[in-house]
Design an enzyme around this catalytic site. Structure first.
Site, mmCIF file in Angstrom:
data_model
loop_
_atom_site.group_PDB
_atom_site.id
_atom_site.type_symbol
_atom_site.label_atom_id
_atom_site.label_comp_id
_atom_site.label_asym_id
_atom_site.label_seq_id
_atom_site.Cartn_x
_atom_site.Cartn_y
_atom_site.Cartn_z
ATOM 1 N N TYR A 137 7.300 9.495 3.293
ATOM 2 C CA TYR A 137 8.334 10.136 2.479
ATOM 3 C C TYR A 137 8.621 11.558 2.970
ATOM 4 O O TYR A 137 8.881 12.454 2.184
ATOM 5 C CB TYR A 137 7.949 10.111 0.993
ATOM 6 C CG TYR A 137 7.669 8.713 0.525
ATOM 7 C CD1 TYR A 137 8.706 7.800 0.375
ATOM 8 C CD2 TYR A 137 6.368 8.277 0.288
ATOM 9 C CE1 TYR A 137 8.455 6.496 -0.016
ATOM 10 C CE2 TYR A 137 6.114 6.970 -0.102
ATOM 11 C CZ TYR A 137 7.162 6.082 -0.250
ATOM 12 O OH TYR A 137 6.903 4.791 -0.625
ATOM 13 N N CYS A 184 19.121 27.663 2.004
ATOM 14 C CA CYS A 184 19.657 28.670 1.088
ATOM 15 C C CYS A 184 19.563 28.174 -0.358
ATOM 16 O O CYS A 184 20.559 27.893 -1.013
ATOM 17 C CB CYS A 184 21.114 28.982 1.465
ATOM 18 S SG CYS A 184 21.789 30.384 0.552
ATOM 19 N N ARG A 244 9.497 16.471 -0.815
ATOM 20 C CA ARG A 244 8.551 16.178 -1.889
ATOM 21 C C ARG A 244 8.163 17.393 -2.738
ATOM 22 O O ARG A 244 8.084 17.285 -3.968
ATOM 23 C CB ARG A 244 7.300 15.503 -1.330
ATOM 24 C CG ARG A 244 7.570 14.153 -0.667
ATOM 25 C CD ARG A 244 6.281 13.424 -0.295
ATOM 26 N NE ARG A 244 5.591 12.949 -1.492
ATOM 27 C CZ ARG A 244 4.505 13.518 -1.989
ATOM 28 N NH1 ARG A 244 3.962 14.578 -1.399
ATOM 29 N NH2 ARG A 244 3.949 13.033 -3.079
ATOM 30 N N PRO A 273 0.790 -1.238 0.000
ATOM 31 C CA PRO A 273 0.000 0.000 0.000
ATOM 32 C C PRO A 273 0.817 1.280 0.000
ATOM 33 O O PRO A 273 0.268 2.374 -0.131
ATOM 34 C CB PRO A 273 -0.819 -0.116 1.290
ATOM 35 C CG PRO A 273 0.013 -0.972 2.182
ATOM 36 C CD PRO A 273 0.692 -1.955 1.274
ATOM 37 N N GLY A 274 2.149 1.171 0.181
ATOM 38 C CA GLY A 274 2.988 2.361 0.097
ATOM 39 C C GLY A 274 2.626 3.413 1.130
ATOM 40 O O GLY A 274 2.515 3.141 2.321
ATOM 41 N N ARG A 275 2.396 4.641 0.650
ATOM 42 C CA ARG A 275 2.142 5.783 1.526
ATOM 43 C C ARG A 275 0.785 5.738 2.214
ATOM 44 O O ARG A 275 0.519 6.506 3.141
ATOM 45 C CB ARG A 275 2.242 7.074 0.714
ATOM 46 C CG ARG A 275 1.036 7.332 -0.170
ATOM 47 C CD ARG A 275 1.277 8.426 -1.191
ATOM 48 N NE ARG A 275 2.337 8.041 -2.081
ATOM 49 C CZ ARG A 275 3.303 8.881 -2.484
ATOM 50 N NH1 ARG A 275 3.305 10.138 -2.075
ATOM 51 N NH2 ARG A 275 4.250 8.471 -3.284
#
Length: 421
Positions: free
Chosen positions: A365, A336, A305, A267-269
């Site tokens: 992530y 910066c 992201r 299912p990942g995230r």
């Protein structure tokens, strides 16, 4: 008005966390993580389906233990992730290790540990079979199906670096057979944050058909990459509908294959993404003429992201939420770099230094992609437990600790280069 994307935590509680532990701080909700794990496990009640959590989404050991406690296995993509799961007492059989340009040392380490090794190239398969004749493994194929929320996370297309070409599956089988190695599983992954459920269904079909070449087949891993809605107006991925569409095909496959086969999804995230947010404090409010900026104490070194994928995260003021007037701001980080922007043209209550903001849907992530660019410390991590307590699960280092640790790691103690007064 600021975004109507709902805060997953009472804003007064978030402000209390920010005041107690400072900022920047990642905050995770244990109850939501558990709830989402349990929801997945109800989707295929009459089929041999198991779920593998992507460790790369969020590898905090406390989060991993929560997910392990809900009965999920682990999708790992490095030997270090394998070792992390093992150190947390995960059964090696519950660890699925998909290699990517693996070294020989990593291969031998994984083989010694007894985890499921998923191999994505003929060269690595030859090396494995030569080193471990009579053993077993899985193979990853390239299904030539394209999806994902960004081109950089589209992993199944024709030009992808991942997986064995479909026209070479028979050659992979022959290599394994020559060494008495049993290919027990087949896997593919088409992308992260899949946009079209039909593409995942098409990939399932490819894997079911390709599996007929594996006489020792015991499981099929369909990957996953289930998306979450990052914007308030986005429609969530219809998991129930997807499960209904996939179930019939999986049931038909089991009735014809003539042997027990387990199905895996990744299912990942989806589990941890909505269950986490990043707290930050406003340091600067600046009118640059055409644009107004809110400057924060975090940046793309903590949440990469937006800079890497042009990804959108809702930004919510938890301090000035009752303000009657709003302004349109660019939300800028403290790195910066001109590209260090966390949100562009966001309508927020009129803000001032000292206000706290929450960057939502940052549980996946976020911290795992964080760095110490500009030599800045990593954020703290706080868990809101299921019984309502706040628990530090990773402390933030002071600037002094950050620099002293760096000097020690590079072989120079602080007193060797001179103390800074």
């Amino acid at each position: 008005m600021q975004s109507n994307h709902p805060l997953p935590v009472d804003p007064d509680r978030l402000q209390a966390i920010a005041q107690k532990w400072g900022t920047p701080t990642y905050v995770y909700m244990e109850s939501m993580i558990r709830e989402r794990c349990r929801m997945l496990k109800t989707l295929f009640p009459d089929l041999p389906v198991s779920w593998l959590y992507a460790v790369k989404a969020n590898d905090n050991p406390h989060v991993i233990r929560i997910i392990a406690g809900e009965g999920l296995g682990f999708d790992t993509v490095s030997y270090e992730e394998v070792l992390l799961c093992l150190r947390l007492d995960t059964d090696p059989r519950d660890i699925f290790y998909t290699e990517n340009n693996m070294t020989d040392a990593e291969m031998h380490g994984a083989a010694r540990q007894g985890v499921v090794l998923n191999i994505g190239s003929l060269g690595r398969l030859k090396a494995f079979c030569s080193a471990y004749p009579g053993s077993e493994c899985s193979i990853r194929i390239k299904p030539d199906i394209s999806d994902g929320h960004h081109a950089k996370v589209d992993t199944g297309n024709q030009d992808s670096k991942f997986g064995i070409r479909m026209d070479l599956i028979a050659q992979a089988v022959a290599i394994a057979r020559d060494h008495g190695v049993r290919i027990r599983g087949i896997h593919a992954h088409i992308g992260s944050g899949i946009q079209e459920p039909e593409n995942l269904l098409a990939e399932i079909e490819v894997l079911l058909k390709s599996s007929s070449l594996l006489e020792d087949l015991a499981f099929i891993n369909f990957g996953g990459g289930i998306p979450i809605p990052y914007r308030a107006n986005e429609t969530p991925f219809d998991l129930q509908r997807f499960a209904q569409l996939a179930s019939g095909r999986l049931r038909d496959f089991l009735s014809t294959v003539g042997k027990p086969v387990t199905f895996f999804f990744e299912p990942g995230r989806w589990i941890v993404g909505p269950a986490g947010l990043l707290l930050t404090q406003v340091n600067t409010v600046k009118d640059q003429g055409r644009k107004k900026f809110i400057g924060t104490d975090t940046g793309f070194n903590h949440l990469l992201r937006p800079a890497l994928y042009d990804a959108y995260h809702e930004v919510v003021s938890i301090t000035a939420r009752e303000a009657k007037s709003t302004q349109t701001y660019h939300v800028a980080g403290n790195i910066c770099e001109s590209g260090d922007m966390l949100g562009l043209d966001r309508s927020l209550p009129e803000s001032k230094p000292g206000d706290y903001l929450a960057i939502l849907d940052a549980g996946a992530y976020g911290m795992t992609m964080a760095s110490q660019y500009n030599r800045r410390a990593l954020p703290a991590e706080v868990l809101i437990t299921s019984d309502g307590y706040h628990k530090t699960i990773r402390s933030r280092k002071s600037p002094e600790e950050t620099v002293d640790d760096f000097l020690r790691e590079t072989g120079l103690a602080a007193n060797q280069v001179g103390e800074v007064s």
